[in-house]
Scaffold this active site. Sequence first.
Site, short mmCIF file in Angstrom:
data_model
loop_
_atom_site.label_atom_id
_atom_site.label_comp_id
_atom_site.label_asym_id
_atom_site.label_seq_id
_atom_site.Cartn_x
_atom_site.Cartn_y
_atom_site.Cartn_z
N GLY A 112 1.13 -1.19 -0.30
CA GLY A 112 -0.05 -0.41 0.38
C GLY A 112 0.46 0.94 0.03
N CYS A 113 1.32 1.66 0.87
CA CYS A 113 2.09 2.97 0.90
C CYS A 113 3.52 2.94 0.40
CB CYS A 113 2.24 3.36 2.87
SG CYS A 113 0.63 3.26 3.72
#
Length: 169
Positions: A112-113
Site C-alpha cells: 500500500g503505502c
Amino acid sequence: MIGSDLGAVLGNIRRLLDVVRQRDDVPVVFTTMAYDASYSDLPVVTRLKTPHSERMIRGSERVRLVPELERRPHEALIEKPRASAFFNTNLLGILIAQGIDTVVVTGCSTSGCIRSTCESALDYGFRAIVPAEAVGDRSASAHEAGLFDINARYADVLPIEEVIAHLRR
C-alpha cells in the site's frame, strides 16, 4: 503497525536511521496516516476498503510514531490522508527545498503505502530506493508481490546492507 509483528522491520529502520543521522545532508521525514475525528476527510471508499482507518484519528495513540524511532525535533512528521506520502502533503516541497533527488522509502505496508509512495516519487522525478528488509506488510504474499512489482516498475529494491554501505560513503 497494522496488526502485524514487524519488529524485524522496525529494527532495520533503526539501523538505517543510525547511519543517516551521522550525516548532515540526508533529511529524515516521517509519515503517518491520520484523519479528523469527524471523518470529514476520510473518503467512503477508504472506509469500505480499509475499515481500520476509522481508528486512525489525528492525535490518537494509533497514529503516533513508535517511540523506538526516536524522532528528533528537526525531523519532519507529515500526516498524510492517503497511501502516498506525496499526496496532499508538503513532502514534495521539503525535498525540492533541500535539493534531494533520491528517496529511501521504509515502513509499512509494502503493498500500500510503500508502493504508492514509490509510484509518486517516480512521477515527480525522484529515484526511489526500498531497502527490502526495512519494509513490511500484514500479508507475506502481499509483501513479496509488492516488492516484485515495486522493483519492476517504480524503484530499486535493494538489500539493506547495500543501502547502508552506500549511505556510509
